[in-house]
Scaffold this motif. Structure first.
Motif, PDB file in Angstrom:
ATOM      1  N   ASP A 111     -20.688   6.356  44.143  1.00 47.98           N
ATOM      2  CA  ASP A 111     -21.393   7.458  44.808  1.00 47.98           C
ATOM      3  C   ASP A 111     -20.494   8.696  44.887  1.00 47.98           C
ATOM      4  O   ASP A 111     -20.967   9.815  44.767  1.00 47.98           O
ATOM      5  CB  ASP A 111     -21.842   7.048  46.211  1.00 47.98           C
ATOM      6  N   ALA A 112     -19.197   8.498  45.052  1.00 45.74           N
ATOM      7  CA  ALA A 112     -18.260   9.627  45.110  1.00 45.74           C
ATOM      8  C   ALA A 112     -18.229  10.365  43.775  1.00 45.74           C
ATOM      9  O   ALA A 112     -18.189  11.597  43.738  1.00 45.74           O
ATOM     10  CB  ALA A 112     -16.866   9.143  45.486  1.00 45.74           C
ATOM     11  N   HIS A 113     -18.254   9.617  42.662  1.00 41.72           N
ATOM     12  CA  HIS A 113     -18.298  10.245  41.332  1.00 41.72           C
ATOM     13  C   HIS A 113     -19.558  11.095  41.188  1.00 41.72           C
ATOM     14  O   HIS A 113     -19.518  12.217  40.689  1.00 41.72           O
ATOM     15  CB  HIS A 113     -18.281   9.203  40.223  1.00 41.72           C
ATOM     16  N   ALA A 115     -21.438  12.400  43.579  1.00 38.86           N
ATOM     17  CA  ALA A 115     -21.384  13.558  44.474  1.00 38.86           C
ATOM     18  C   ALA A 115     -20.521  14.659  43.875  1.00 38.86           C
ATOM     19  O   ALA A 115     -20.883  15.835  43.930  1.00 38.86           O
ATOM     20  CB  ALA A 115     -20.830  13.128  45.839  1.00 38.86           C
ATOM     21  N   GLU A 116     -19.403  14.290  43.262  1.00 34.14           N
ATOM     22  CA  GLU A 116     -18.527  15.271  42.606  1.00 34.14           C
ATOM     23  C   GLU A 116     -19.235  15.914  41.426  1.00 34.14           C
ATOM     24  O   GLU A 116     -19.128  17.126  41.202  1.00 34.14           O
ATOM     25  CB  GLU A 116     -17.252  14.571  42.151  1.00 34.14           C
ATOM     26  N   PHE A 118     -22.446  16.392  40.950  1.00 36.84           N
ATOM     27  CA  PHE A 118     -23.567  17.260  41.334  1.00 36.84           C
ATOM     28  C   PHE A 118     -23.199  18.286  42.395  1.00 36.84           C
ATOM     29  O   PHE A 118     -24.065  18.965  42.930  1.00 36.84           O
ATOM     30  CB  PHE A 118     -24.752  16.410  41.793  1.00 36.84           C
ATOM     31  N   GLU A 119     -21.920  18.402  42.700  1.00 35.40           N
ATOM     32  CA  GLU A 119     -21.455  19.383  43.667  1.00 35.40           C
ATOM     33  C   GLU A 119     -21.741  20.794  43.174  1.00 35.40           C
ATOM     34  O   GLU A 119     -21.474  21.127  42.028  1.00 35.40           O
ATOM     35  CB  GLU A 119     -19.949  19.202  43.866  1.00 35.40           C
ATOM     36  N   VAL A 120     -22.284  21.602  44.041  1.00 36.22           N
ATOM     37  CA  VAL A 120     -22.624  22.985  43.648  1.00 36.22           C
ATOM     38  C   VAL A 120     -21.641  23.958  44.224  1.00 36.22           C
ATOM     39  O   VAL A 120     -21.128  23.871  45.245  1.00 36.22           O
ATOM     40  CB  VAL A 120     -24.055  23.337  44.122  1.00 36.22           C
TER      41      VAL A 120
END
Length: 120
Positions: A111-113, A115-116, A118-120
């Motif tokens: 999930d951390a990968h 989130a990174e 799709f980080e805007v």
């Protein structure tokens, strides 16, 4: 050209190309599955794949002494064609599959990968 595979990014092979000073000036990220498919595809399958992935084209050609693979990399700033012995690329892909077997890549994505990514 220097090919790199990392377990932390299991879907990707990195191809680094040096400039005249010997520094790595250009880096391309190639899908491991794309490279593998390009090495084993028939001419008809390669044509279909080329239409779907227009910035990276992979074609294997039988020569008298050995097979040769042509990587064609296209970007808005130009096109590069790189020829390599097919057996070297097959051995490289096989080594990546020793590290992360094909089809198990998603198990390494957390999930951390995501989130990174799709980080805007």
């Amino acid at each position: 050209m220097n090919l790199t595979y990392r377990r932390t990014n299991p879907f990707e092979i990195t191809a680094d190309f040096p400039n005249s000073a010997g520094d790595f000036a250009v880096t391309w990220c190639i899908g491991r599955e794309t490279l593998s498919a390009g090495l084993t595809a028939t001419a008809e399958m390669s044509y279909e794949a080329d239409r779907l992935v227009s910035d990276i084209q992979i074609g294997t050609h039988a020569l008298r002494w050995h097979d040769w693979t042509l990587l064609t990399l296209s970007s808005p700033s130009g096109t590069a064609e790189i020829g390599l012995p097919t057996y070297e690329l097959i051995q490289f892909v096989a080594r990546t599959e020793d590290i992360v077997p094909a089809g198990t890549e998603a198990e390494l994505i957390t999930d951390a990968h995501l989130a990174e990514l799709f980080e805007v």
